[in-house]
Design a protein around this motif. Structure first.
Motif, mmCIF file in Angstrom:
data_model
loop_
_atom_site.group_PDB
_atom_site.id
_atom_site.type_symbol
_atom_site.label_atom_id
_atom_site.label_comp_id
_atom_site.label_asym_id
_atom_site.label_seq_id
_atom_site.Cartn_x
_atom_site.Cartn_y
_atom_site.Cartn_z
ATOM 1 N N TYR A 378 0.820 -1.214 0.000
ATOM 2 C CA TYR A 378 0.000 0.000 0.000
ATOM 3 C C TYR A 378 0.853 1.263 0.000
ATOM 4 O O TYR A 378 0.376 2.332 -0.396
ATOM 5 N N GLN A 379 2.090 1.170 0.425
ATOM 6 C CA GLN A 379 2.977 2.327 0.257
ATOM 7 C C GLN A 379 3.130 2.647 -1.231
ATOM 8 O O GLN A 379 3.060 3.815 -1.645
ATOM 9 N N PHE A 382 -0.383 3.915 -2.597
ATOM 10 C CA PHE A 382 -0.727 5.272 -2.162
ATOM 11 C C PHE A 382 0.380 6.285 -2.464
ATOM 12 O O PHE A 382 0.216 7.472 -2.205
ATOM 13 N N GLN A 383 1.524 5.790 -2.982
ATOM 14 C CA GLN A 383 2.666 6.642 -3.324
ATOM 15 C C GLN A 383 3.113 7.494 -2.129
ATOM 16 O O GLN A 383 3.269 8.717 -2.218
ATOM 17 N N ILE A 384 3.328 6.819 -1.001
ATOM 18 C CA ILE A 384 3.777 7.487 0.218
ATOM 19 C C ILE A 384 5.293 7.605 0.178
ATOM 20 O O ILE A 384 5.991 6.603 -0.020
ATOM 21 N N PRO A 385 5.860 8.813 0.378
ATOM 22 C CA PRO A 385 7.324 8.959 0.382
ATOM 23 C C PRO A 385 7.977 8.070 1.436
ATOM 24 O O PRO A 385 7.409 7.826 2.503
ATOM 25 N N GLN A 386 9.184 7.575 1.133
ATOM 26 C CA GLN A 386 9.842 6.609 1.994
ATOM 27 C C GLN A 386 10.072 7.142 3.401
ATOM 28 O O GLN A 386 9.880 6.425 4.381
ATOM 29 N N ASP A 423 -10.953 -4.217 -4.295
ATOM 30 C CA ASP A 423 -9.537 -3.835 -4.378
ATOM 31 C C ASP A 423 -8.758 -4.394 -3.183
ATOM 32 O O ASP A 423 -7.636 -4.895 -3.341
ATOM 33 N N LEU A 424 -9.348 -4.292 -1.983
ATOM 34 C CA LEU A 424 -8.690 -4.820 -0.792
ATOM 35 C C LEU A 424 -8.480 -6.322 -0.913
ATOM 36 O O LEU A 424 -7.406 -6.846 -0.593
ATOM 37 N N ARG A 425 -9.485 -7.023 -1.389
ATOM 38 C CA ARG A 425 -9.370 -8.475 -1.552
ATOM 39 C C ARG A 425 -8.238 -8.816 -2.519
ATOM 40 O O ARG A 425 -7.451 -9.738 -2.280
ATOM 41 N N ALA A 426 -8.170 -8.086 -3.623
ATOM 42 C CA ALA A 426 -7.130 -8.360 -4.616
ATOM 43 C C ALA A 426 -5.736 -8.134 -4.032
ATOM 44 O O ALA A 426 -4.817 -8.930 -4.273
ATOM 45 N N GLU A 427 -5.569 -7.060 -3.258
ATOM 46 C CA GLU A 427 -4.256 -6.764 -2.676
ATOM 47 C C GLU A 427 -3.860 -7.805 -1.631
ATOM 48 O O GLU A 427 -2.719 -8.274 -1.598
#
Length: 491
Positions: A378-379, A382-386, A423-427
């Protein structure tokens, strides 16, 4: 949170034996209640004999489990984890235990599992024909299985792997392939460096019974159960197994494992579902990513057969855990019948609360290694910076053994839980497949060295035969289902 009065357990008579005769009296959870979503969770005190001072687990046991325990008295309460002990035929159980006594190398923890112990089809003999079996006789195994003997699968948990193999090679050299001639050091290296840390010896005869046994270090076993590093062994224990030798540390880790399987299944399920859908989702976790399910080497109906023929055993495993979780409950009028739990034909409905806060808490309580994979997935999504992501992980850390850090979901977990259900199930499924895929594949490759070419091909041939048989059965069932409406129309 205030605790409710501990549950009082009731005794019911089973309408069937779990495997042959001998399982006449079984303790089940109270079933004459249907909770609504706003109720406080009831606390599980285990399917044991009721007492005047029943024990219940402290509310924070899961937040700060002590995996260094060495005594059963160190478990969170006196009946902790007894849901893991599935009741089977007494003579069959004794026959399985007698097999363990044929190993001089010390086995700390052991369970038997698979279709040789819990049939995946209805037995073909009547219970009366399996009553007069001597517990030491191989026939006890055959008759307890309904007259259809299969290879009995075992897992042995041991403390010192190389020492164990050294002793076992001295006693049972014929159990090993040519790899055994290189000594216990080579056997141990192959076991621990390849695959999921298990060394299997298949198709060996002990006490006249054909068995397959896998050897695993207790540390490896407990880590997989509590963290889901490979899900190879944890997945086997998601389904009913017969524990023959117990260990307090493994029991604690396995209770965490079962709760994790339940929570993961809930993240994959809609607001309302049936028991069979729940248990089927749980049983299917360990087969996602397994190469045997992709290749024509496994019965495609395997999960349905496991669940459909073992519903009371799945209930014993998971119903007490369901009764403890605040966001899921049985919601079916059938539960008003005090003996519904022993009814194989019952398939009651359940409901779960889809509130993102409660589901975020479930995400937060997933096993450590598995949860990390979900977070990194999910990082990226969601493109969360490191740097920001590292700070989130540090704030969510629960590896500090000196304090209790209650594991509750924060904004990140709630955002995950708020994802569209599909989407949650797929991930989640994707993370499961990646967790299982390589360990299971490399474990299968390893078997050509540990079992030998001949036994490996024999095993593969049997799996292909199971696949073909399953396909034929599915085709026959589809044909019968198609003919039924036509016959009804003709009538």
């Amino acid at each position: 949170m205030a605790l409710r009065r501990p549950l009082q357990w009731q005794t019911v008579k089973s309408s069937r034996s779990f495997i042959g005769p001998g399982a006449s009296t079984i303790k089940y959870w109270p079933s004459n209640h249907v909770r609504d979503l706003s109720s406080q969770p009831r606390r599980y005190s285990g399917p044991s004999k009721p007492s005047n001072t029943p024990s219940s687990p402290p509310p924070d046991w899961e937040d700060n489990p002590n995996y260094n325990i060495s005594k059963f008295a160190d478990l969170p309460h006196s009946n902790f984890g007894v849901n893991q002990h599935i009741i089977i035929n007494d003579e069959f159980k004794e026959a399985l235990r007698q097999i363990l006594w044929q190993f001089r190398a010390p086995i700390r923890y052991a369970f038997a599992y698979g279709s040789g112990v819990f049939p995946q089809s209805k037995p073909s003999v009547t219970p009366s024909s399996a009553t007069s079996v001597h517990p030491n006789a191989p026939l006890a195994v055959e008759k307890a299985q309904g007259g259809n003997p299969k290879v009995i699968d075992f897992i042995f948990g041991v403390s010192y792997t190389q020492h164990w193999h050294s002793l076992n090679l001295h006693q049972h050299r014929d159990h090993y392939s040519a790899l055994g001639s290189l000594g216990s050091g080579a056997v141990t290296a192959v076991q621990e460096k390849w695959g999921a840390g298990v060394y299997f010896n298949p198709y060996v005869k002990v006490n006249g019974t054909l068995i397959k046994y896998g050897v695993v270090n207790l540390d490896t076993l407990c880590t997989d159960l509590s963290e889901w590093t490979t899900l190879y062994l944890a997945g086997r224990l998601h389904k009913p197994v017969k524990i023959l030798r117990d260990d307090p540390r493994v029991r604690l880790a396995n209770q965490v494992n079962l709760l994790a399987a339940l929570r993961t299944a809930l993240l994959l399920l809609p607001p309302s579902f049936t028991e069979q859908e729940l248990y089927g989702t749980i049983a299917n976790i360990s087969y996602m990513g397994d190469p045997r399910m992709v290749l024509p080497t496994e019965d495609p109906s395997k999960v349905a057969n496991i669940v459909g023929n073992n519903l009371p055993n799945f209930r014993r495993l998971y119903a007490p855990l369901i009764d403890n979780l605040p966001n899921v409950q049985f919601n079916d009028s059938k539960c008003s019948d005090p003996e519904w739990a022993a009814d194989e034909s019952a398939n009651v409905r359940l409901v779960q609360d889809m509130d993102p806060i409660k589901r975020g808490n479930m995400v937060r309580r997933l096993p450590k290694a598995f949860r990390s994979k979900v977070y990194f997935q999910y990082q990226k999504k969601f493109q969360i910076p490191q740097l920001e992501f590292n700070k989130m992980l540090e704030a969510a850390s629960d590896e500090d053994a000196t304090r209790i850090n209650r594991r509750e979901g924060g904004g990140f977990e709630r955002r995950i839980a708020s994802e569209p259900p599909e989407d949650l199930r797929a991930e989640i499924r994707g993370v499961i497949k990646r967790t299982i895929g390589w360990p299971s594949t490399s474990q299968s490759i390893k078997s050509f060295f540990t079992a030998g070419i001949g036994k490996s091909w024999r095993y593969m041939g049997e799996k292909i035969a199971n696949y073909q048989k399953g396909k034929r059965n599915a085709a026959e069932e589809a044909k019968a289902a198609a003919q039924k409406p036509k016959e009804q129309k003709d009538e």
